[in-house]
Scaffold this motif. Structure first.
Motif, PDB file in Angstrom:
ATOM      1  N   ASN A   1       0.496  -1.129   0.154  1.00  0.00           N
ATOM      2  CA  ASN A   1       0.442  -0.126  -0.048  1.00  0.00           C
ATOM      3  C   ASN A   1       0.206   1.705   0.063  1.00  0.00           C
ATOM      4  O   ASN A   1       2.135   1.261   0.842  1.00  0.00           O
ATOM      5  CB  ASN A   1      -0.992   0.139   0.970  1.00  0.00           C
ATOM      6  CG  ASN A   1      -2.172  -1.066   1.063  1.00  0.00           C
ATOM      7  OD1 ASN A   1      -2.585  -1.863   0.410  1.00  0.00           O
ATOM      8  ND2 ASN A   1      -1.329  -1.929   2.303  1.00  0.00           N
TER       9      ASN A   1
ATOM     10  N   ILE B   1       4.868  -9.402  12.530  1.00  0.00           N
ATOM     11  CA  ILE B   1       5.413  -8.780  11.358  1.00  0.00           C
ATOM     12  C   ILE B   1       5.628  -7.199  11.383  1.00  0.00           C
ATOM     13  O   ILE B   1       4.967  -6.505  12.633  1.00  0.00           O
ATOM     14  CB  ILE B   1       3.318  -8.001  11.708  1.00  0.00           C
ATOM     15  CG1 ILE B   1       3.214  -9.355  11.348  1.00  0.00           C
ATOM     16  CG2 ILE B   1       2.981  -7.192  10.303  1.00  0.00           C
ATOM     17  CD1 ILE B   1       2.679 -10.075  10.327  1.00  0.00           C
TER      18      ILE B   1
ATOM     19  N   ASN C   1       3.271  -5.602   4.983  1.00  0.00           N
ATOM     20  CA  ASN C   1       3.558  -6.080   6.161  1.00  0.00           C
ATOM     21  C   ASN C   1       4.028  -6.989   6.199  1.00  0.00           C
ATOM     22  O   ASN C   1       3.393  -7.768   5.069  1.00  0.00           O
ATOM     23  CB  ASN C   1       1.685  -6.147   7.345  1.00  0.00           C
ATOM     24  CG  ASN C   1       1.417  -4.050   7.358  1.00  0.00           C
ATOM     25  OD1 ASN C   1       2.090  -4.263   7.391  1.00  0.00           O
ATOM     26  ND2 ASN C   1       0.719  -4.980   8.507  1.00  0.00           N
TER      27      ASN C   1
HETATM   28  C1  NAG Z   1       0.141  -3.821   9.363  1.00  0.00           C
HETATM   29  O1  NAG Z   1      -0.222  -4.246  10.583  1.00  0.00           O
HETATM   30  C2  NAG Z   1      -0.260  -3.110  11.612  1.00  0.00           C
HETATM   31  C3  NAG Z   1       0.295  -3.123  13.157  1.00  0.00           C
HETATM   32  O2  NAG Z   1       0.487  -5.484  12.811  1.00  0.00           O
HETATM   33  C4  NAG Z   1      -1.998  -3.665  11.627  1.00  0.00           C
HETATM   34  O3  NAG Z   1      -2.404  -1.834  12.398  1.00  0.00           O
HETATM   35  C5  NAG Z   1      -1.907  -3.090  10.082  1.00  0.00           C
HETATM   36  O4  NAG Z   1      -3.621  -2.720   9.832  1.00  0.00           O
HETATM   37  C6  NAG Z   1      -1.327  -3.847   9.178  1.00  0.00           C
HETATM   38  N1  NAG Z   1      -1.406  -3.090   7.667  1.00  0.00           N
HETATM   39  C7  NAG Z   1      -2.169  -3.853   6.691  1.00  0.00           C
HETATM   40  C8  NAG Z   1      -2.278  -3.678   5.381  1.00  0.00           C
HETATM   41  O5  NAG Z   1      -2.155  -5.299   6.786  1.00  0.00           O
END
Ligand code: NAG
Ligand code: NAG
Length: 505
Positions: A293, A406, A425
Motif C-alpha cells: 500500500n 510483522i 506488512n
Molecule cells: C499492518 O500491521 C499493522 C500493525 O500490526 C496493522 O495495524 C495494519 O492494519 C496492517 N496493515 C495491513 C495493510 O495489513
C-alpha cells in the motif's frame, strides 16, 4: 558420484576462460521478434562480411548463464552496454573482450564475469521500449589495442536518414543456419525513418533507430546487444527485428545509445545483489503475502533516497542530522551520492524534498561483496539537515523482536507505484530458514517473507517506530516467486554506528 564429477568439471571449464571456446554451438540467442504488418519484401540474402580481426575492439561477447549469447559494447573500463532483453532473468554473465573467433580460446581474449546489471528503468518487454542495460565488470578491463572503450554520442547527436551505418555481431548469417557465426561479422546498412520502420512494426519511437533491411541485410539471432556504429560512436544497441525471419528484408530496430541514455538518474532500476535461491521455497507463498500500500506521506521521515553516480537508486536511513546509513553494496566504489530527504514521491519535485550531494562516505571494514556480509556503510552529509515533520533521524533498536513478528517494509520503485513510497506488512523469518534458501545468511542479517513485488529493492524494515533492517539482497528468481528478502540487522551494528557517527544517533 560420476555425475557430480562431470558437473564440477563442466563448471570449472566455464569458469576458466571463454565459455564458448571449442564447444559445439549450443548457445541460445535471445532476440525478440515482432510480427511484421506488411508482406515480406522480395529479398533473400543476408549481407555482411567477416570483420577484419579486432577492427571493432569495443565489441564484447556475453555468455549469459551458460545458455545464451548476446553482444555488448565496452563503454568504460568497468561497464558494458547491452540490450535489456539480454539481461532479463540473467544471473551470471561471462564477458569476453578482445575476441574475433569466439569458438577459439584466442590469446587476445580476456574473460571477465559480471553479476551486477542495471536494466533501464523504463524497459518494457511488451513494446520493447528502452531495450538497454549496463553490466558492471567484476574487475576493470585492461585496455590494449584489441580492447578499447567506445565513445557514446551526446543525446543531441542526429544520424540522418540514408546514412550508412555498421551493425556488427556474432549473430546468425542466414535464417537456414543453425548456429551463430564464430567470427565477428559486419554489415553496412542505411538508416531509415521511424515512419518507414513503423510501417512494419508500429511500436517504434524516437528513442530507437531503424536500418533498412532491403536485400536481406541486417541483424539476426545472436546479434542482440551488439552496437550500431557510426563515425567512431556507438549510436545504437541491437534490439529486435521481424518475426519470423531475419532475411525477409524488414527493417532492424536498435535502441538509441547516448551518454544521457546510459546515465540518467531515476530512470534506472536499483542496484541490488541477487542471490540464486537453492530451490527451496518459503511456505508463505505470494498469495498469502500481505498487500502493498502507498505509505501515508512522511510517516517514515528517516527514509531517504540515494542516487549514486546518477546511475543507481538505493534506499538509506537518516540516523542523525549529519549521517545516513546506506547499504555497502550501494555506495562501495561510488564517486558521489545525491541524498534526497523528506520525499514521498520521487517522481515529483516535492517542495518538502531536501537534496544534498555527498562525496564523503565509507563502507564497513569487513563488507564482502561475495557473501554480502556487513552490507552497511555511512554517508556524511555536507551540512546538517534541518529536522522537521518530514525529515527526522531514525530510532535505532536495542533488541530484535521474535521471529514471526510483522514488521513494515518501506520501499520505493515497485511497478505501478509511480514513484510514491509504499509499505508492506511482512513477517520476519528465522536466520536458519533464510539461510536454507540463500546459503549466505548469518546472525548479522535478518530476513522477511517476500513483500510481494512492492518495491524493486528491499528498502527499510521498521517495527514499533524503530529501524530494524537496511535492505540488502533479494532472490535472483524475481519478486514474483515469493522468496524472502535479506536485510542488514541494525542491532548487530550499534557499536559500529556509534563509533563512526560524529553525533551519537
Ligand atoms: C499492518 O500491521 C499493522 C500493525 O500490526 C496493522 O495495524 C495494519 O492494519 C496492517 N496493515 C495491513 C495493510 O495489513
Ligand atoms: C551507402 O552505401 C551504398 C552501398 O555501398 C551506396 O550505394 C550508397 O551511395 C551509400 N550511401 C551514402 C549516403 O553514402
Amino acid at each position: 558420484m560420476l555425475r557430480k564429477i562431470a558437473l564440477l568439471l563442466a563448471v570449472t571449464a566455464i569458469a576458466s576462460g571463454n565459455p564458448a571456446a571449442g564447444q559445439e554451438w549450443h548457445w541460445k540467442s535471445p532476440m525478440p521478434k515482432v510480427e511484421a504488418k506488411r508482406p515480406t519484401p522480395d529479398s533473400r540474402i543476408i549481407g555482411g562480411v567477416e570483420s577484419v580481426p579486432h577492427a571493432w575492439p569495443h565489441q564484447a561477447a556475453l555468455f549469459i548463464d551458460g545458455v545464451s549469447i548476446c553482444g555488448g559494447t565496452l563503454i568504460s573500463t568497468e561497464w558494458i552496454l547491452t540490450a535489456a532483453h539480454c539481461m532479463d532473468q540473467a544471473v551470471t554473465v561471462d564477458v569476453v573482450l578482445g575476441a574475433h573467433n569466439i569458438n577459439e580460446a584466442e590469446p587476445d581474449q580476456v574473460v571477465i564475469t559480471s553479476t551486477q546489471f542495471v536494466v533501464h528503468g523504463n524497459w518494457d518487454y511488451n513494446n520493447l521500449a528502452n531495450d538497454v542495460a549496463l553490466l558492471k565488470l567484476s574487475t576493470p578491463a585492461e585496455l590494449n589495442e584489441n580492447i578499447v572503450v567506445a565513445p557514446l554520442p551526446p543525446a543531441t547527436y542526429v544520424v540522418a536518414e540514408g546514412t550508412n551505418v555498421t551493425a556488427i555481431g556474432w549473430g546468425r548469417t542466414s535464417d537456414s543456419t543453425g548456429g551463430i557465426s564464430y567470427v565477428l561479422r559486419e554489415v553496412v546498412v542505411p538508416v531509415t525513418s521511424t515512419e518507414t520502420c513503423n510501417d512494419a512494426f508500429s511500436i517504434v519511437n524516437d528513442n530507437q533507430i531503424c536500418t533498412d533491411g532491403t536485400g536481406g541485410k541486417g541483424t539476426c539471432f545472436g546479434d542482440a546487444g551488439s552496437p550500431l556504429n557510426y563515425d567512431g560512436y556507438i549510436i545504437g544497441v541491437t534490439s529486435f527485428n521481424a518475426a519470423p525471419e531475419c532475411e525477409a528484408g524488414y527493417p532492424d530496430v536498435f535502441a538509441k545509445a547516448s551518454k544521457e541514455a546510459a546515465g540518467k538518474p531515476k530512470s534506472w532500476k536499483s542496484l541490488r545483489p541477487l542471490i540464486e535461491p537453492k530451490g527451496l521455497r518459503m511456505p508463505t507463498s505470494l498469495a498469502a503475502a500481505p498487500g502493498c500500500n502507498e505509505a501515508v506521506p512522511h510517516s517514515f521521515p528517516h527514509q531517504v533516497a540515494l542516487f549514486i553516480d546518477d546511475l543507481y537508486f538505493c534506499t538509506g536511513a537518516l540516523i542523525s542530522t549529519e549521517s545516513v546509513l546506506a547499504p555497502a553494496h550501494c555506495i562501495d566504489g561510488a564517486s558521489y551520492i545525491n541524498v534526497i530527504m523528506g520525499a514521498h514521491n520521487l517522481a515529483q519535485a516535492e517542495p518538502d524534498q531536501v537534496v544534498m550531494t555527498s562525496i564523503n562516505f565509507f563502507v564497513h571494514e569487513e563488507w564482502s561483496s561475495f557473501t554480502l556480509s556487513n552490507d552497511i556503510g555511512l554517508i556524511r552529509l555536507p551540512a546538517p539537515v534541518a529536522v522537521n515533520a518530514n525529515i527526522a533521524p531514525a530510532q535505532l533498536p536495542t533488541t530484535d523482536p521474535p521471529v514471526g513478528t510483522i514488521v513494515i517494509g518501506t520501499m520505493w520503485g515497485g511497478s505501478g507505484t509511480n514513484g510514491a513510497l509504499h509499505q508492506a506488512n511482512v513477517s520476519t523469518i528465522s536466520q536458519a530458514d533464510c539461510n536454507a534458501i540463500f546459503g549466505i545468511v548469518t546472525d548479522n542479517q535478518m530476513c522477511t517473507e517476500s513483500p510481494a513485488c512492492c518495491g524493486n529493492s528491499p528498502g527499510l524494515a521498521n517495527f514499533n517506530g524503530e529501524l530494524l533492517g537496511l535492505g540488502s539482497f533479494a532472490s535472483s528468481a524475481g519478486c514474483e516467486d515469493g522468496y524472502p528478502e535479506g536485510y542488514t540487522k541494525i542491532t548487530s551494528y550499534l557499536d559500529w554506528i556509534e563509533a563512526n557517527t560524529p553525533i551519537t544517533p
